[in-house]
Design a protein around this motif. Sequence first.
Motif, PDB file in Angstrom:
ATOM      1  N   PHE A  47      88.876  32.530  35.039  1.00  0.00           N
ATOM      2  CA  PHE A  47      90.000  32.789  35.938  1.00  0.00           C
ATOM      3  C   PHE A  47      91.217  31.935  35.581  1.00  0.00           C
ATOM      4  CE2 PHE A  47      92.159  32.324  40.135  1.00  0.00           C
ATOM      5  CZ  PHE A  47      92.475  33.661  40.329  1.00  0.00           C
ATOM      6  N   ALA A  48      90.973  30.726  35.089  1.00  0.00           N
ATOM      7  CA  ALA A  48      92.084  29.860  34.677  1.00  0.00           C
ATOM      8  C   ALA A  48      92.879  30.508  33.549  1.00  0.00           C
ATOM      9  CB  ALA A  48      91.561  28.493  34.229  1.00  0.00           C
ATOM     10  N   GLY A  49      92.172  31.118  32.598  1.00  0.00           N
ATOM     11  CA  GLY A  49      92.856  31.816  31.522  1.00  0.00           C
ATOM     12  C   GLY A  49      93.588  33.050  32.009  1.00  0.00           C
ATOM     13  N   GLY A 156      94.323  40.949  42.033  1.00  0.00           N
ATOM     14  CA  GLY A 156      93.750  41.974  41.154  1.00  0.00           C
ATOM     15  C   GLY A 156      92.678  41.405  40.246  1.00  0.00           C
ATOM     16  N   PHE A 157      92.906  40.194  39.710  1.00  0.00           N
ATOM     17  CA  PHE A 157      91.887  39.543  38.876  1.00  0.00           C
ATOM     18  C   PHE A 157      90.579  39.398  39.651  1.00  0.00           C
ATOM     19  CE2 PHE A 157      95.556  37.034  36.752  1.00  0.00           C
ATOM     20  CZ  PHE A 157      95.840  38.103  35.922  1.00  0.00           C
ATOM     21  N   ILE A 158      90.686  38.945  40.899  1.00  0.00           N
ATOM     22  CA  ILE A 158      89.494  38.703  41.723  1.00  0.00           C
ATOM     23  C   ILE A 158      88.767  40.015  42.016  1.00  0.00           C
ATOM     24  CG2 ILE A 158      88.709  37.921  43.983  1.00  0.00           C
ATOM     25  CD1 ILE A 158      90.997  35.857  43.898  1.00  0.00           C
ATOM     26  N   ILE A 159      89.526  41.070  42.296  1.00  0.00           N
ATOM     27  CA  ILE A 159      88.901  42.380  42.537  1.00  0.00           C
ATOM     28  C   ILE A 159      88.155  42.848  41.288  1.00  0.00           C
ATOM     29  CG2 ILE A 159      89.377  44.831  42.953  1.00  0.00           C
ATOM     30  CD1 ILE A 159      91.731  43.911  44.729  1.00  0.00           C
ATOM     31  N   GLY A 160      88.796  42.709  40.130  1.00  0.00           N
ATOM     32  CA  GLY A 160      88.154  43.081  38.876  1.00  0.00           C
ATOM     33  C   GLY A 160      86.900  42.255  38.617  1.00  0.00           C
ATOM     34  N   ASP A 161      86.974  40.937  38.891  1.00  0.00           N
ATOM     35  CA  ASP A 161      85.811  40.064  38.698  1.00  0.00           C
ATOM     36  C   ASP A 161      84.660  40.478  39.607  1.00  0.00           C
ATOM     37  OD1 ASP A 161      87.105  38.583  36.791  1.00  0.00           O
ATOM     38  OD2 ASP A 161      87.693  36.955  38.140  1.00  0.00           O
ATOM     39  N   ALA A 162      84.977  40.843  40.847  1.00  0.00           N
ATOM     40  CA  ALA A 162      83.931  41.255  41.791  1.00  0.00           C
ATOM     41  C   ALA A 162      83.214  42.508  41.286  1.00  0.00           C
ATOM     42  CB  ALA A 162      84.547  41.512  43.166  1.00  0.00           C
ATOM     43  N   ILE A 163      83.975  43.435  40.725  1.00  0.00           N
ATOM     44  CA  ILE A 163      83.370  44.657  40.169  1.00  0.00           C
ATOM     45  C   ILE A 163      82.448  44.305  39.011  1.00  0.00           C
ATOM     46  CG2 ILE A 163      83.849  46.816  38.953  1.00  0.00           C
ATOM     47  CD1 ILE A 163      86.447  47.000  40.595  1.00  0.00           C
ATOM     48  N   LEU A 164      82.900  43.410  38.140  1.00  0.00           N
ATOM     49  CA  LEU A 164      82.095  43.017  36.981  1.00  0.00           C
ATOM     50  C   LEU A 164      80.809  42.323  37.407  1.00  0.00           C
ATOM     51  CD1 LEU A 164      84.821  41.679  34.504  1.00  0.00           C
ATOM     52  CD2 LEU A 164      83.563  43.832  34.384  1.00  0.00           C
TER      53      LEU A 164
END
Length: 210
Positions: A47-49, A156-164
């Motif tokens: 997430f930092a990146g 959006g990053f967090i939503i994508g991470d949750a899906i992954l």
Amino acid sequence: MSFSLYLAAAAAGAAYTLTPGPAFLALLGIGAGQGRIAGVKFLAGHFAGDIVWGALALVAIIGSASLGTLVFDILGVICGSYLLLLGWRAVTVKRREDGALNTEVTQPLRRGLAFGITNPKSYAVAIAMFTALLAAHAGELSWASLPPLLLAACAGFIIGDAILVWVIGAAPVRRLYRRHELWVTRISGVIFLGFGLQALTQSGAGLLRR
């Protein structure tokens, strides 16, 4: 600034996260092989990146100018070398005496941080995603909009991470991965080597021209 602008930034962040690449393959191996908790730790580091590359992409788009190629050429060489190392380890992976592969990641958070910062596809993909989805709102973009847009992108990053995380922890995915673990790891290694060579070739050529 309209709500649709922030929605577009969030959609760009999610699309950027879900785009397959080296980090996606690494997450698949860690999450499917070691479970969702290890996958979450990897994504927390990554997430930092996401924040760094998303911010740079927004700065470049809003400023309508590149930040300069020298920094990215140097980063490309570092990133390419790192991916070559990971690729070589994956291609040459062997089974231990107990039958397991010797690829278990003992520090997934640290691995995710390294991947997030050094992923060579990140800047180009971030630029492409944010440009495509924010183009219709070009008139609303300003330096004052940068912080809230970055926050929307982070959502959006967090939503994508949750899906992954949901995908890699699914029982069918884990069964498929365990059944073909050795070859999935080796094929991933070949892909890592390809990304690494591409990054070294492009960035090395840029440095040589200087």
